[in-house]
Design a protein around this motif. Sequence first.
Motif, PDB file in Angstrom:
ATOM      1  N   LEU A 235       0.836  -1.193   0.000  1.00 18.07           N
ATOM      2  CA  LEU A 235       0.000   0.000   0.000  1.00 18.07           C
ATOM      3  C   LEU A 235       0.872   1.245   0.000  1.00 18.07           C
ATOM      4  CD1 LEU A 235      -2.821   1.372   0.347  1.00 18.07           C
ATOM      5  CD2 LEU A 235      -2.386   1.292   2.822  1.00 18.07           C
ATOM      6  N   GLY A 236       0.631   2.134  -0.954  1.00 16.93           N
ATOM      7  CA  GLY A 236       1.222   3.463  -0.933  1.00 16.93           C
ATOM      8  C   GLY A 236       0.164   4.434  -0.458  1.00 16.93           C
ATOM      9  N   THR A 237       0.424   5.140   0.636  1.00 19.06           N
ATOM     10  CA  THR A 237      -0.594   5.987   1.256  1.00 19.06           C
ATOM     11  C   THR A 237       0.021   7.273   1.773  1.00 19.06           C
ATOM     12  OG1 THR A 237      -2.265   6.080   3.028  1.00 19.06           O
ATOM     13  CG2 THR A 237      -0.273   4.780   3.462  1.00 19.06           C
ATOM     14  N   PRO A 238      -0.737   8.369   1.790  1.00 15.78           N
ATOM     15  CA  PRO A 238      -0.194   9.612   2.325  1.00 15.78           C
ATOM     16  C   PRO A 238      -0.168   9.640   3.852  1.00 15.78           C
ATOM     17  CG  PRO A 238      -2.445   9.952   1.606  1.00 15.78           C
ATOM     18  CD  PRO A 238      -2.069   8.561   1.191  1.00 15.78           C
ATOM     19  N   ASP A 239      -0.820   8.660   4.491  1.00 13.04           N
ATOM     20  CA  ASP A 239      -0.946   8.686   5.952  1.00 13.04           C
ATOM     21  C   ASP A 239      -0.838   7.263   6.499  1.00 13.04           C
ATOM     22  OD1 ASP A 239      -1.694   8.931   8.620  1.00 13.04           O
ATOM     23  OD2 ASP A 239      -3.354  10.296   8.217  1.00 13.04           O
TER      24      ASP A 239
ATOM     25  N   ALA B  71      -3.925   4.977   7.758  1.00 19.47           N
ATOM     26  CA  ALA B  71      -4.152   3.715   7.056  1.00 19.47           C
ATOM     27  C   ALA B  71      -4.059   2.537   8.022  1.00 19.47           C
ATOM     28  CB  ALA B  71      -3.144   3.552   5.923  1.00 19.47           C
TER      29      ALA B  71
ATOM     30  N   ALA C 198      -7.397   4.419  -1.861  1.00 15.54           N
ATOM     31  CA  ALA C 198      -6.867   3.148  -2.373  1.00 15.54           C
ATOM     32  C   ALA C 198      -8.011   2.151  -2.561  1.00 15.54           C
ATOM     33  CB  ALA C 198      -5.824   2.580  -1.416  1.00 15.54           C
TER      34      ALA C 198
ATOM     35  N   THR D  21      -2.608   7.274  -4.201  1.00 18.63           N
ATOM     36  CA  THR D  21      -2.798   6.277  -3.153  1.00 18.63           C
ATOM     37  C   THR D  21      -3.319   4.992  -3.798  1.00 18.63           C
ATOM     38  OG1 THR D  21      -3.334   8.008  -1.572  1.00 18.63           O
ATOM     39  CG2 THR D  21      -4.004   5.776  -1.008  1.00 18.63           C
TER      40      THR D  21
ATOM     41  N   PRO E  21       1.180  12.885  -1.754  1.00 17.42           N
ATOM     42  CA  PRO E  21       0.282  12.992  -2.912  1.00 17.42           C
ATOM     43  C   PRO E  21       0.967  13.444  -4.191  1.00 17.42           C
ATOM     44  CG  PRO E  21      -0.757  13.907  -0.954  1.00 17.42           C
ATOM     45  CD  PRO E  21       0.653  13.591  -0.572  1.00 17.42           C
TER      46      PRO E  21
ATOM     47  N   TYR F 155      -8.275   7.196   1.973  1.00 18.55           N
ATOM     48  CA  TYR F 155      -7.354   7.984   1.157  1.00 18.55           C
ATOM     49  C   TYR F 155      -7.476   7.666  -0.328  1.00 18.55           C
ATOM     50  CZ  TYR F 155      -5.896   8.278   5.921  1.00 18.55           C
ATOM     51  OH  TYR F 155      -5.915   8.444   7.286  1.00 18.55           O
TER      52      TYR F 155
END
Length: 263
Positions: A16-20, A24, A252, A69, A64, A250
């Motif tokens: 998972l690529g996430t800003p938070d 997450a 995903a 995401t 971002p 976010y």
Amino acid sequence: MLTTRYVTGSPNWIELGTPDIEGASAFYGGLFGWTFRSAGPQAGGYGMFQLGGKTAAGAMAVPPEQGATAWNLYFQSPDADATAKRVRDGGGTVVAEPMDVFDLGRMAIFSDPAGVGFATWQPGTNKGLDVVNETGSLRWAELYTPDTESALGFYRSLFGWEEFGVPIPGGDAYTTVNPPGTGPEGMFAGLVPLETDPTEAADGPYWLPYFEVDDTDASVAQAEKLGGKVRLAPLDLEDVGRIAKLADPYGARFAIIKSVPRG
């Protein structure tokens, strides 16, 4: 079916690529029971989502401005550099050149000719995920693509995938894929024409991971409570299970399934 006995062409990691990361972790912890464990300061914030002490997924913070995401699937490669060459020869794009990740393995990031992102993992000391198929872990994947035949040809040239058509009541066969030599028992994903699913067509082609749950409807309610979005309400698929498509807070995209027990 998915298995942790990884072979060339099988999914062996999901990330998972996430800003938070904290947000997450709270979402997926509340949904699947995952806990986040950092890989240490040398890993630049990368870590693993664990289920009962077993790695069910990887995760990293992605601002971002550096990317959307999303969940990203990795497939096993015996030679990441050779795979990169085949990606280029097949009309795909090498997004990140093959690189060593300590002594854990060698990775590379690509996009196929339709622009769908994916990655490969050449195992070192880390063979891949510790758990699949169980509640709270990766169960299935689908590729939504504008041209299933072209996509199949591309991935077959990379990994040697074989195809198997599963009859659908009242419709065309559902095209599944499996690693070479594993037969229908090795099926791990389906290829779906993008235009046949309005839920997906608006968002463009991509890989959609499915995670197993004990109760699809209860999981949908929990996802909404945690700030997620329902993209497709719970739906029964004959002889398959009850599915739903979701997005985390976010953006995903992923799906859940309560699978029909196999005899």
